[in-house]
Write an enzyme that holds these catalytic residues in place. Structure first.
Site, PDB file in Angstrom:
ATOM      1  N   ARG A  64      -8.681   9.811   2.240  1.00 49.11           N
ATOM      2  CA  ARG A  64      -7.960  10.558   3.282  1.00 49.11           C
ATOM      3  C   ARG A  64      -6.846  11.348   2.696  1.00 49.11           C
ATOM      4  O   ARG A  64      -6.073  10.976   1.929  1.00 49.11           O
ATOM      5  CB  ARG A  64      -7.441   9.616   4.343  1.00 49.11           C
ATOM      6  CG  ARG A  64      -8.560   9.175   5.243  1.00 49.11           C
ATOM      7  CD  ARG A  64      -8.007   8.318   6.306  1.00 49.11           C
ATOM      8  NE  ARG A  64      -7.919   6.987   5.666  1.00 49.11           N
ATOM      9  CZ  ARG A  64      -7.715   5.883   6.316  1.00 49.11           C
ATOM     10  NH1 ARG A  64      -7.535   5.898   7.563  1.00 49.11           N
ATOM     11  NH2 ARG A  64      -7.681   4.741   5.708  1.00 49.11           N
ATOM     12  N   LYS A 100      -0.943  -1.042  -4.312  1.00 51.01           N
ATOM     13  CA  LYS A 100      -2.247  -0.433  -4.083  1.00 51.01           C
ATOM     14  C   LYS A 100      -2.057   1.040  -3.759  1.00 51.01           C
ATOM     15  O   LYS A 100      -1.225   1.388  -2.929  1.00 51.01           O
ATOM     16  CB  LYS A 100      -2.952  -1.115  -2.911  1.00 51.01           C
ATOM     17  CG  LYS A 100      -4.279  -0.494  -2.563  1.00 51.01           C
ATOM     18  CD  LYS A 100      -4.782  -1.028  -1.230  1.00 51.01           C
ATOM     19  CE  LYS A 100      -5.928  -0.239  -0.705  1.00 51.01           C
ATOM     20  NZ  LYS A 100      -5.564   1.089  -0.228  1.00 51.01           N
ATOM     21  N   THR A 140       0.847  -1.185   0.000  1.00 49.62           N
ATOM     22  CA  THR A 140       0.000   0.000   0.000  1.00 49.62           C
ATOM     23  C   THR A 140       0.885   1.238   0.000  1.00 49.62           C
ATOM     24  O   THR A 140       1.693   1.422   0.898  1.00 49.62           O
ATOM     25  CB  THR A 140      -0.920   0.014   1.241  1.00 49.62           C
ATOM     26  OG1 THR A 140      -1.739  -1.155   1.210  1.00 49.62           O
ATOM     27  CG2 THR A 140      -1.800   1.238   1.266  1.00 49.62           C
ATOM     28  N   HIS A 197      -7.126   5.358  -0.648  1.00 48.08           N
ATOM     29  CA  HIS A 197      -7.280   4.930   0.738  1.00 48.08           C
ATOM     30  C   HIS A 197      -8.469   5.612   1.421  1.00 48.08           C
ATOM     31  O   HIS A 197      -8.335   6.222   2.480  1.00 48.08           O
ATOM     32  CB  HIS A 197      -5.989   5.163   1.532  1.00 48.08           C
ATOM     33  CG  HIS A 197      -5.841   4.175   2.660  1.00 48.08           C
ATOM     34  ND1 HIS A 197      -5.348   2.927   2.452  1.00 48.08           N
ATOM     35  CD2 HIS A 197      -6.174   4.255   3.953  1.00 48.08           C
ATOM     36  CE1 HIS A 197      -5.362   2.270   3.601  1.00 48.08           C
ATOM     37  NE2 HIS A 197      -5.846   3.048   4.527  1.00 48.08           N
ATOM     38  N   ARG A 248      -8.349  11.365  11.170  1.00 45.18           N
ATOM     39  CA  ARG A 248      -9.702  10.826  11.141  1.00 45.18           C
ATOM     40  C   ARG A 248     -10.578  11.671  12.056  1.00 45.18           C
ATOM     41  O   ARG A 248     -10.678  11.414  13.255  1.00 45.18           O
ATOM     42  CB  ARG A 248      -9.685   9.372  11.567  1.00 45.18           C
ATOM     43  CG  ARG A 248      -8.876   8.517  10.619  1.00 45.18           C
ATOM     44  CD  ARG A 248      -8.821   7.095  11.072  1.00 45.18           C
ATOM     45  NE  ARG A 248      -8.130   6.288  10.064  1.00 45.18           N
ATOM     46  CZ  ARG A 248      -7.997   4.997  10.151  1.00 45.18           C
ATOM     47  NH1 ARG A 248      -8.494   4.340  11.176  1.00 45.18           N
ATOM     48  NH2 ARG A 248      -7.365   4.330   9.215  1.00 45.18           N
TER      49      ARG A 248
END
Length: 148
Positions: free
Chosen positions: A148, A121, A25, A145, A34
């Site tokens: 974000r 990814k 990733t 992702h 978040r």
């Protein structure tokens, strides 16, 4: 990840487990902010608050089920990374591992260590897809992702 020895060991554990491909990733090089988690007071480990106490008291059946359930952990990290033995040390270690300097040379190193099929990814544009291929990727996953 900054801990190259951990990455090396993880790759070799995947080889030993006969995994058919490795997914790297690349769209999460820094810890995401978040806002919902901050607003809701989510932390690791959880901090006891009046809201938490209220939630526990108003959901006794859920609490009883949770007390009887298997304890989850991050088995690929806890016990394998240096100084990571519980959720608190895992949280600190994870925050230290984000590496904004990840480069295509690192991808080449991972491909060389792995030796098998490598999926990257987090590719967002055609130029990165070409560079991923040039660095040894066998496939790419277009992703940001979760925005974000």
């Amino acid at each position: 990840m900054k801990d190259r020895q951990f990455v090396h060991d993880l790759i070799h554990r995947a080889k030993a487990a006969k995994c058919s491909a490795l997914i790297l990733t690349v769209d999460l090089q820094i810890l995401g902010q978040r806002h919902r988690d901050i607003k809701n007071g989510l932390s690791a480990p959880p901090e006891p608050t009046l809201q938490t106490a209220y939630n526990i008291l108003t959901r006794p059946f859920w609490c009883a089920d949770m007390l009887r359930s298997k304890r989850w952990s991050f088995g690929n990290i806890v016990g394998h990374a240096k100084n990571v033995s519980n959720i608190s040390s895992l949280s600190a270690w994870t925050a230290e591992q984000f590496d904004p300097t990840l480069s295509w040379k690192d991808v080449e190193w991972i491909k060389k260590e792995w030796g098998g099929k490598l999926v990257i990814k987090g590719i967002m544009d055609p130029e990165d897809a070409r560079r991923a291929s040039g660095a040894g990727a066998d496939a790419v996953v277009v992703s940001n992702h979760g925005g974000r």
